[in-house]
Design an enzyme around this catalytic site. Sequence first.
Site, PDB file in Angstrom:
ATOM      1  N   GLY A  12      74.233  19.902  27.630  1.00 44.12           N
ATOM      2  CA  GLY A  12      73.925  21.017  26.731  1.00 44.12           C
ATOM      3  C   GLY A  12      75.155  21.369  25.906  1.00 44.12           C
ATOM      4  CB  ALA A  14      79.005  24.276  28.164  1.00 40.38           C
ATOM      5  CD1 TRP A  43      63.956  23.007  25.155  1.00 40.37           C
ATOM      6  CD2 TRP A  43      62.608  24.405  26.261  1.00 40.37           C
ATOM      7  NE1 TRP A  43      62.969  22.268  25.734  1.00 40.37           N
ATOM      8  CE2 TRP A  43      62.128  23.086  26.426  1.00 40.37           C
ATOM      9  CE3 TRP A  43      61.920  25.446  26.878  1.00 40.37           C
ATOM     10  CZ2 TRP A  43      60.983  22.790  27.179  1.00 40.37           C
ATOM     11  CZ3 TRP A  43      60.790  25.148  27.630  1.00 40.37           C
ATOM     12  CH2 TRP A  43      60.329  23.836  27.765  1.00 40.37           C
ATOM     13  CD  GLU A 115      68.706  37.421  19.523  1.00 40.74           C
ATOM     14  OE1 GLU A 115      69.065  37.417  20.702  1.00 40.74           O
ATOM     15  OE2 GLU A 115      68.570  36.383  18.854  1.00 40.74           O
ATOM     16  CG  HIS A 238      63.216  36.437  26.756  1.00 44.24           C
ATOM     17  ND1 HIS A 238      62.254  37.049  25.969  1.00 44.24           N
ATOM     18  CD2 HIS A 238      64.232  36.131  25.924  1.00 44.24           C
ATOM     19  CE1 HIS A 238      62.694  37.094  24.715  1.00 44.24           C
ATOM     20  NE2 HIS A 238      63.893  36.548  24.663  1.00 44.24           N
ATOM     21  NE  ARG A 284      67.004  39.060  25.876  1.00 45.36           N
ATOM     22  CZ  ARG A 284      67.456  37.868  25.603  1.00 45.36           C
ATOM     23  NH1 ARG A 284      67.846  37.084  26.573  1.00 45.36           N
ATOM     24  NH2 ARG A 284      67.539  37.469  24.370  1.00 45.36           N
ATOM     25  CG  HIS A 345      65.622  33.923  28.936  1.00 45.26           C
ATOM     26  ND1 HIS A 345      65.040  32.920  28.205  1.00 45.26           N
ATOM     27  CD2 HIS A 345      66.620  34.422  28.159  1.00 45.26           C
ATOM     28  CE1 HIS A 345      65.661  32.809  27.028  1.00 45.26           C
ATOM     29  NE2 HIS A 345      66.630  33.698  26.992  1.00 45.26           N
ATOM     30  NE  ARG A 380      71.828  35.694  28.300  1.00 41.89           N
ATOM     31  CZ  ARG A 380      71.169  35.153  27.284  1.00 41.89           C
ATOM     32  NH1 ARG A 380      71.798  34.482  26.360  1.00 41.89           N
ATOM     33  NH2 ARG A 380      69.871  35.248  27.214  1.00 41.89           N
TER      34      ARG A 380
HETATM   35  C1  SIN Z   1      65.814  34.751  22.172  1.00 36.53           C
HETATM   36  O1  SIN Z   1      65.725  34.082  21.151  1.00 36.53           O
HETATM   37  O2  SIN Z   1      65.173  35.759  22.388  1.00 36.53           O
HETATM   38  C2  SIN Z   1      66.726  34.267  23.240  1.00 36.53           C
HETATM   39  C3  SIN Z   1      68.109  34.562  22.894  1.00 36.53           C
HETATM   40  C4  SIN Z   1      68.930  34.604  24.139  1.00 36.53           C
HETATM   41  O3  SIN Z   1      68.386  34.588  25.228  1.00 36.53           O
HETATM   42  O4  SIN Z   1      70.142  34.703  24.021  1.00 36.53           O
END
Ligand code: SIN
Length: 532
Positions: A12, A14, A43, A115, A238, A284, A345, A380
């Site tokens: 991935g 990293a 993803w 976000e 999530h 979240r 998530h 996070r």
């Molecule tokens: C999202 O697109 O909602 C995920 C972003 C994330 O988990 O950092």
Amino acid sequence: MRDYDFVVIGSGIAGLTFAIKAAKHGRVAILTKRKGADSNTAWAQGGVACVTSDEDSFDLHICDTIEAGAGLCDPGAVETVVKEGPARIRELVELGLQFDQRDISGHREFDLGREGGHSKRRVLHVHDLTGHEIETTLLRAARSSPNIELLENHMAVDLITAAKLGFATEDHCLGVYVLDEVSGTVETLRSDRLVVATGGCGKVYLYTTNPAVATGDGVAMAWRAGAVIANMEFIQFHPTCLFHPLATSFLISEAVRGEGGILRNRKGEDFMSRAHPKGALAPRDIVARAIDAEMKRTGAQCVYLDITHRSREFLQERFPNIYETCLRNGIDMAEEPIPVVPAAHYQCGGIKTDINGATSLPGLYAIGEVACTGLHGANRLASNSLLEGLVVAHRACEAIVRHRPPAHPAGSLSLPEWVAGDTQDVDELVVIYHNWDEIRRLMWDYVGIVRTDKRLQRASARLRNLQREIQEFYWNFRITVDLLELRNLATTAALIVDSALSRKESRGLHYTMDYPEMDECLRRDTLLSVAS
Ligand code: SIN
């Protein structure tokens, strides 16, 4: 036995970033248990949070991250990741990645997304395919490096350490046993610089936004090798995974709420505006818990994300992947709300490291989601993880090259080959699949968004038995990827449960009805190791 200067497990963001940089200093093997692009990174939809605009500042990004982390972020780690982020983003752009831009007063600037938990627009993205584009860019660079060998369909079995071999010296990681899935043989790779970048463990849960590869392999392997594991109780759910029988695990990015999406119950009520002043853009953990409560209260199987007030043209341009996937599954997001449910998530804990990826086991490094650097704390902040992957991979490479560990006396010895013993082929795969399903269901039912001691204890007891059964199976049969993943899944699940049981408070992503309040006296990391 093969020798490498660096062995990286995982392909991935990293792992690839580290490998590309390390290839300037020696030979690198990247192990990946499926194809190169099969990773959580590919993803990722939302993007990379990074301060790039004059209206934003490092201080604001640091504050937002620390606020989300509910008292457990390491402020030094947060500051490092936030401040070194822009330089790493420039490197990605130099490799050819084109983040979305827009015209602002006659000149081009990044088109920044918003976000939950962010006080500013700061999320760089490529439509809603950010992870896919990053993965493609990095894989192209890795494949073109003559010093990198990408070993696809190679799954790490176990780390080889001085202690396991019985050397009476300070413990040290010496290499790794690897299953070549095509030949079915287990090879020995020797390197005193081993980097675990295997991503997270979403598959421990029945419902997840993660791909099939996310089975907690890195944490489980590091645990067996004696490394310290931190904060595994903090699993991020999530809030908005698509609720559809034919498209399980499909994420509806938080960016949809960032562009004005509203969460509604089946009566059409905007229940989040009652639950939190920031409504659907609350942190979240709060949104996921509010959805869980709303579903339990109304008996509904899902809630709805409504973005019908935005034009079809806007949705097609900004969210082409989500728009098309919804449409293919009979949902026209421009006309009707999208059915969604919370799903596992992100793993905020992991192998305990410093900000350079060094673990408690000399010679072993961990970077990306599998590592716990202290950036995320108990929760996070959205889109901080891709940034962390870039920054820590870079720092790990610099630190490892700068401070090459002194040659271990065992480093020059040949390592023992894998002993398969008197094993046979598995003739009853049904046992593996049954155990796999059982773990994922029990984790969902007993160790999910809302926890109690009683449910955790029930999960713990069953997991211990399962681990015993798997161990028996493991030693009697020739190993396969399914069997290795099952073993790792069970170990990771048990670490989550043990960590959750030891935290007698609610903090960030860990919410228990038995201790619903945060307790300042318990503001510390949960640390577990085989030795403890
Ligand atoms: C999202 O697109 O909602 C995920 C972003 C994330 O988990 O950092």
